[in-house]
Design a protein around this motif. Sequence first.
Motif, PDB file in Angstrom:
ATOM      1  N   GLY A  56      -3.577  15.716  24.282  1.00  0.00           N
ATOM      2  CA  GLY A  56      -4.693  16.026  23.342  1.00  0.00           C
ATOM      3  C   GLY A  56      -4.580  15.723  22.084  1.00  0.00           C
ATOM      4  N   ALA A  57      -5.590  15.721  21.234  1.00  0.00           N
ATOM      5  CA  ALA A  57      -5.561  15.305  19.944  1.00  0.00           C
ATOM      6  C   ALA A  57      -4.497  16.191  18.960  1.00  0.00           C
ATOM      7  N   GLY A  58      -4.561  17.604  19.685  1.00  0.00           N
ATOM      8  CA  GLY A  58      -3.697  18.491  19.075  1.00  0.00           C
ATOM      9  C   GLY A  58      -2.376  18.147  18.948  1.00  0.00           C
ATOM     10  N   TYR A 107     -10.705  23.240  10.905  1.00  0.00           N
ATOM     11  CA  TYR A 107     -10.215  23.931  11.967  1.00  0.00           C
ATOM     12  C   TYR A 107      -8.768  24.553  11.816  1.00  0.00           C
ATOM     13  N   PHE A 159      -5.179  23.352  12.791  1.00  0.00           N
ATOM     14  CA  PHE A 159      -4.512  22.495  12.186  1.00  0.00           C
ATOM     15  C   PHE A 159      -4.135  22.867  11.079  1.00  0.00           C
ATOM     16  N   ASN A 164     -15.137  21.496  12.554  1.00  0.00           N
ATOM     17  CA  ASN A 164     -15.135  23.055  13.108  1.00  0.00           C
ATOM     18  C   ASN A 164     -14.673  23.822  11.860  1.00  0.00           C
ATOM     19  N   ASP A 193     -10.343  13.399  12.444  1.00  0.00           N
ATOM     20  CA  ASP A 193     -10.374  14.047  13.928  1.00  0.00           C
ATOM     21  C   ASP A 193     -11.809  14.119  14.358  1.00  0.00           C
ATOM     22  N   ALA A 250     -12.846  14.884  17.281  1.00  0.00           N
ATOM     23  CA  ALA A 250     -13.124  15.668  18.699  1.00  0.00           C
ATOM     24  C   ALA A 250     -14.612  15.929  19.181  1.00  0.00           C
ATOM     25  N   TYR A 251     -15.315  16.258  18.353  1.00  0.00           N
ATOM     26  CA  TYR A 251     -16.945  16.394  18.467  1.00  0.00           C
ATOM     27  C   TYR A 251     -17.701  15.183  18.394  1.00  0.00           C
ATOM     28  N   THR A 275     -10.467  12.782  21.836  1.00  0.00           N
ATOM     29  CA  THR A 275     -10.002  13.718  22.763  1.00  0.00           C
ATOM     30  C   THR A 275     -10.759  13.665  24.067  1.00  0.00           C
ATOM     31  N   SER A 285     -11.037  16.323  25.699  1.00  0.00           N
ATOM     32  CA  SER A 285     -11.079  17.583  25.827  1.00  0.00           C
ATOM     33  C   SER A 285     -12.705  18.495  25.703  1.00  0.00           C
ATOM     34  N   LYS A 286     -13.375  17.633  25.055  1.00  0.00           N
ATOM     35  CA  LYS A 286     -14.799  18.172  24.744  1.00  0.00           C
ATOM     36  C   LYS A 286     -15.949  17.566  25.598  1.00  0.00           C
ATOM     37  N   ARG A 333      -5.448  18.399  28.957  1.00  0.00           N
ATOM     38  CA  ARG A 333      -4.672  17.890  27.950  1.00  0.00           C
ATOM     39  C   ARG A 333      -4.346  16.462  27.674  1.00  0.00           C
TER      40      ARG A 333
END
Length: 337
Positions: A65-67, A92, A95, A142, A169, A171-172, A195, A197-198, A206
């Motif tokens: 994951g990006a996390g 976010y 983070f 976010n 980031d 992510a979206y 990621t 994830s989305k 993950r």
Amino acid sequence: MSSHEHRFDAAINPYGCSPKVVEAMVAHARSKAYRFYGEPWANSLRERLAERFNLTPEHFLVYNGAGEALVWHFLARLLLPRGRLLTPYPSYERFVEAGRRCAAEVVEVPLSDEAFSLPVDAMIETARARQVAAALISSPNNPTGNRLVDVDTLGRLLKGVPDCLWIVDEAYADYTGTTLVPMVRNYPNLVVLRTFSKAYGLAGLRVGYSVAHPQVSSRLAALQIPWGVDSMALVAAEAALEDEAYVQQVVARIQRDRTDFAEALSQFPFLRVHPSDANFFLVRLDGIDPASFVEYLSARQIRVRRRPDMPHHVRITCMTPPENQMLFEALEGFQRR
Ligand SMILES: Cc1ncc(COP(=O)(O)O)c(C=O)c1O
């Protein structure tokens, strides 16, 4: 957590992943290929990513994951020597919390009041004055949902403070149909995080990746753990990339859904909906008590996201049209009370 809950609080893609991804995972499970160790450095996925973005495998590193990429590999290791992290506010919170644990200081620059846009000059001035080691920008952001940077503004940041590592980031970003990844070719002080994830619908598996100039990637690769990403996640991610048409379809559907969703939410006089480039909306609650609003929804198994530092806002994800309809009916009930 009850299985009847309607999760408007989790910013996930409600349509899930491609059926071909499920088939690939089932085949992997049936063949018991997981008896063997997978690829230590996820080379096959990195090759596919290189083809997709017209870069080389050396530009990519794959993480859980990006996390994981951000928190453990960038923030912790970059900032443990007690550097400063720059980030816009609000962003976010997970983070930022991680940054607080690793950095000498997290320096926050507020987004503009009304539109939540990024004050680029203030970011540059602050980065210089406070000599920050790294800066983190989620775009779309976010919880505000809007894009914070484009090629032009990111270029100004990268050139304006060349000795800062700018981490973007994305992510979206799949929901916007654009990416800043190609800029890693020209800027060795840029890392883009992405990621599965989305929009790819694989949050629980993950898997995510970083994209950076090979000069930076090779330094980060030295910190990686071999076999860190499990073989099922790699199989799923590769199958997801192979069925890009599915993701495009889902993104187009979510883009349509979110227009209808925002329009319907805006009909309620106590909700002020901020425009979003992601699949969730930041909504300001006007003239109502936020706690009783959230309680009212939660009594109907509807969860929305709140954060303590923004008590008059909630974040609501656009789910499938039938689920969204159920939310609208609950909101009508709230209005009639
Ligand atoms: C802005 C942002 N970045 C990253 C993540 C997490 O990404 P991953 O699941 O790849 O760790 C989230 C999850 O909510 C997010 O909101």
